[in-house]
Motif scaffolding. Structure first.
Motif, PDB file in Angstrom:
ATOM      1  N   PHE A  34       1.002  -1.301   0.104  1.00  0.00           N
ATOM      2  CA  PHE A  34      -0.003   0.091  -0.047  1.00  0.00           C
ATOM      3  C   PHE A  34       0.851   1.215  -0.114  1.00  0.00           C
ATOM      4  CE2 PHE A  34      -2.679  -3.069   2.374  1.00  0.00           C
ATOM      5  CZ  PHE A  34      -3.986  -2.951   1.509  1.00  0.00           C
ATOM      6  N   ARG A  41      -5.571   4.666   1.124  1.00  0.00           N
ATOM      7  CA  ARG A  41      -4.380   3.966   0.520  1.00  0.00           C
ATOM      8  C   ARG A  41      -4.752   3.282  -0.647  1.00  0.00           C
ATOM      9  NH1 ARG A  41      -3.160  -0.648   5.177  1.00  0.00           N
ATOM     10  NH2 ARG A  41      -5.148  -1.724   4.766  1.00  0.00           N
ATOM     11  N   TYR A  42      -3.544   2.909  -1.563  1.00  0.00           N
ATOM     12  CA  TYR A  42      -3.767   2.131  -2.749  1.00  0.00           C
ATOM     13  C   TYR A  42      -2.916   1.071  -2.635  1.00  0.00           C
ATOM     14  CZ  TYR A  42      -4.090   1.178  -7.672  1.00  0.00           C
ATOM     15  OH  TYR A  42      -4.192   0.590  -8.819  1.00  0.00           O
ATOM     16  N   ASN A  43      -3.478  -0.316  -3.147  1.00  0.00           N
ATOM     17  CA  ASN A  43      -2.786  -1.511  -3.170  1.00  0.00           C
ATOM     18  C   ASN A  43      -2.156  -1.571  -4.482  1.00  0.00           C
ATOM     19  OD1 ASN A  43      -1.870  -4.010  -2.900  1.00  0.00           O
ATOM     20  ND2 ASN A  43      -3.746  -5.057  -2.092  1.00  0.00           N
ATOM     21  N   TYR A  55      -2.861  -5.159  -5.876  1.00  0.00           N
ATOM     22  CA  TYR A  55      -4.081  -5.632  -5.946  1.00  0.00           C
ATOM     23  C   TYR A  55      -4.264  -6.593  -6.993  1.00  0.00           C
ATOM     24  CZ  TYR A  55      -9.180  -5.601  -6.340  1.00  0.00           C
ATOM     25  OH  TYR A  55     -10.558  -5.843  -6.408  1.00  0.00           O
TER      26      TYR A  55
END
Length: 177
Positions: free
Chosen positions: A138, A153-155, A158
């Motif tokens: 993240f 937050r950004y994975n 993903y």
């Protein structure tokens, strides 16, 4: 001649012991206490994600070491629950986080977690179970006030097939005391 060499060797050993003993005495100052535990902060985060027919919730206790006013790093543990229609996932595992505060109100973060997933899916023919590992990396940003940070937050890792998260974006609340 034989008596001089052992005596000289004894003097050399005595001098080396005296030198290291005095260095050790000067290196230890009993009035100066370690500052390590004063820079350790405990807390963690909670997360949630809602969608049509689904829910993802997490709790993540952790401890960080505050290097200075701008950088902190630490480790933690994660427990996640995910339910979407007839699917259920439990996930648990360790994490590592680095926090940066370019200004006191803004907190940037990078966090890696490795989760063990225990999944079950109810089907007409019965229950399908699957266990596997799912990594997440993240990057996030949040607004920080005193001991709490609220953000998103950004994975970067993903995967819509093997991820416990419903999508790559996850809101969070992180607290450290």
């Amino acid at each position: 001649m034989n008596k001089i060499v052992p005596s000289g060797l004894k003097m050399l050993l005595f001098g080396v012991c005296l030198f290291f003993g005095s260095v050790n005495c000067f290196a230890q100052n009993p009035t100066q206490k370690s500052d390590f535990w004063n820079k350790v902060r405990f807390g963690g985060g909670i997360g949630f994600n809602f969608s049509n027919g689904g829910f993802n919730g997490s709790i993540a206790p952790s401890a960080i070491y505050q290097f200075n006013d701008y950088i902190a790093a630490g480790i933690g543990a994660n427990v996640n629950f995910f339910k979407f229609n007839n699917q259920k996932f439990w996930a648990y595992g360790p994490s590592a986080v680095v926090l940066g505060n370019p200004i006191p109100q803004i907190q940037l973060s990078a966090e890696f977690e490795q989760l063990r997933i225990n999944s079950s899916i109810q089907t007409i023919g019965g229950t399908l179970e699957r266990d596997f590992w799912s990594p997440a990396l993240f990057i996030g940003a949040g607004y920080r006030t005193n001991f709490a940070t609220v953000g998103i937050r950004y994975n970067l890792l993903y995967d819509n097939v093997d991820s416990i998260y419903l999508n790559a974006w996850t809101p969070f609340v992180r607290v450290y005391f």
